[in-house]
Design a protein around this motif. Structure first.
Motif, PDB file in Angstrom:
ATOM      1  N   ASN A  74       0.813  -1.225   0.000  1.00 44.52           N
ATOM      2  CA  ASN A  74       0.000   0.000   0.000  1.00 44.52           C
ATOM      3  C   ASN A  74       0.847   1.277   0.000  1.00 44.52           C
ATOM      4  O   ASN A  74       0.329   2.353  -0.285  1.00 44.52           O
ATOM      5  CB  ASN A  74      -0.951   0.004   1.199  1.00 44.52           C
ATOM      6  N   SER A  75       2.125   1.167   0.347  1.00 44.09           N
ATOM      7  CA  SER A  75       2.976   2.356   0.349  1.00 44.09           C
ATOM      8  C   SER A  75       3.478   2.695  -1.056  1.00 44.09           C
ATOM      9  O   SER A  75       4.081   3.737  -1.268  1.00 44.09           O
ATOM     10  CB  SER A  75       4.176   2.149   1.282  1.00 44.09           C
ATOM     11  N   LEU A  76       3.210   1.809  -2.018  1.00 45.46           N
ATOM     12  CA  LEU A  76       3.649   2.010  -3.396  1.00 45.46           C
ATOM     13  C   LEU A  76       2.476   2.417  -4.269  1.00 45.46           C
ATOM     14  O   LEU A  76       1.365   1.939  -4.075  1.00 45.46           O
ATOM     15  CB  LEU A  76       4.246   0.712  -3.963  1.00 45.46           C
ATOM     16  N   LEU A  77       2.741   3.279  -5.216  1.00 45.40           N
ATOM     17  CA  LEU A  77       1.750   3.578  -6.248  1.00 45.40           C
ATOM     18  C   LEU A  77       2.225   2.882  -7.512  1.00 45.40           C
ATOM     19  O   LEU A  77       3.220   3.273  -8.105  1.00 45.40           O
ATOM     20  CB  LEU A  77       1.604   5.082  -6.490  1.00 45.40           C
ATOM     21  N   ASP A 123       6.597  12.475  -2.184  1.00 49.27           N
ATOM     22  CA  ASP A 123       7.507  11.655  -1.385  1.00 49.27           C
ATOM     23  C   ASP A 123       7.219  10.162  -1.492  1.00 49.27           C
ATOM     24  O   ASP A 123       8.028   9.354  -1.059  1.00 49.27           O
ATOM     25  CB  ASP A 123       7.436  12.072   0.093  1.00 49.27           C
ATOM     26  N   ARG A 124       6.094   9.782  -2.047  1.00 47.80           N
ATOM     27  CA  ARG A 124       5.782   8.354  -2.126  1.00 47.80           C
ATOM     28  C   ARG A 124       6.515   7.706  -3.295  1.00 47.80           C
ATOM     29  O   ARG A 124       6.966   8.371  -4.227  1.00 47.80           O
ATOM     30  CB  ARG A 124       4.283   8.125  -2.243  1.00 47.80           C
ATOM     31  N   THR A 125       6.616   6.405  -3.228  1.00 48.13           N
ATOM     32  CA  THR A 125       7.290   5.650  -4.275  1.00 48.13           C
ATOM     33  C   THR A 125       6.289   5.328  -5.359  1.00 48.13           C
ATOM     34  O   THR A 125       5.232   4.741  -5.106  1.00 48.13           O
ATOM     35  CB  THR A 125       7.903   4.348  -3.702  1.00 48.13           C
ATOM     36  N   VAL A 126       6.621   5.726  -6.589  1.00 47.29           N
ATOM     37  CA  VAL A 126       5.765   5.482  -7.739  1.00 47.29           C
ATOM     38  C   VAL A 126       6.506   4.518  -8.666  1.00 47.29           C
ATOM     39  O   VAL A 126       7.666   4.760  -9.000  1.00 47.29           O
ATOM     40  CB  VAL A 126       5.432   6.790  -8.505  1.00 47.29           C
TER      41      VAL A 126
END
Length: 129
Positions: A74-77, A123-126
């Motif tokens: 869920n922390s990844l897009l 800041d999120r990981t895409v």
């Protein structure tokens, strides 16, 4: 004065023939250019690295991705960039679809739509695949 079989001056007939010939060449050239198949060039790994560097992005390995995905998916897009019908046939769990053709023109044309799609959290990981 020299004339052709229709009584026109010979030089006028030559000029008309030349203009007609040029018009035919231009038409054939335009048709050839607009109807030929244009195959997009395949992006190389060096292209990906260069584009990431220009944009200030970090590249991770597939092992790092696998570890992050297993730890907290869920922390990844995850962004599936294939066409919508390809996405429907199967995709990674949790992935969203944003079709992009592999050309610079397509990426430029969709840049603002992609920015809105990704949202303000930079800041999120895409992950694009």
């Amino acid at each position: 004065m020299d004339t052709d079989v229709h009584g026109r001056p010979f030089m006028q007939n030559k000029k008309t023939t030349f203009i007609a010939f040029v018009a035919v060449l231009l038409t054939v050239g335009a048709l050839w250019l607009t109807n030929r198949a244009v195959t997009p060039t395949q992006a190389t790994w060096d292209d990906v690295l260069a584009e990431a560097r220009i944009g200030g992005y970090k590249i991770i390995t597939t092992d790092e991705l696998s570890e992050r995905y297993q730890k907290d998916a869920n922390s990844l897009l995850l962004v599936d960039t294939r066409q919508e019908w390809e996405y429907r046939t199967g995709h990674l769990q949790g992935a969203v679809n944003f079709p992009i053709e592999p050309t610079a023109w397509s990426r430029w044309r969709k840049a603002s739509a992609l920015e809105g799609f990704l949202g303000p959290n930079k800041d999120r990981t895409v992950i694009f695949y």
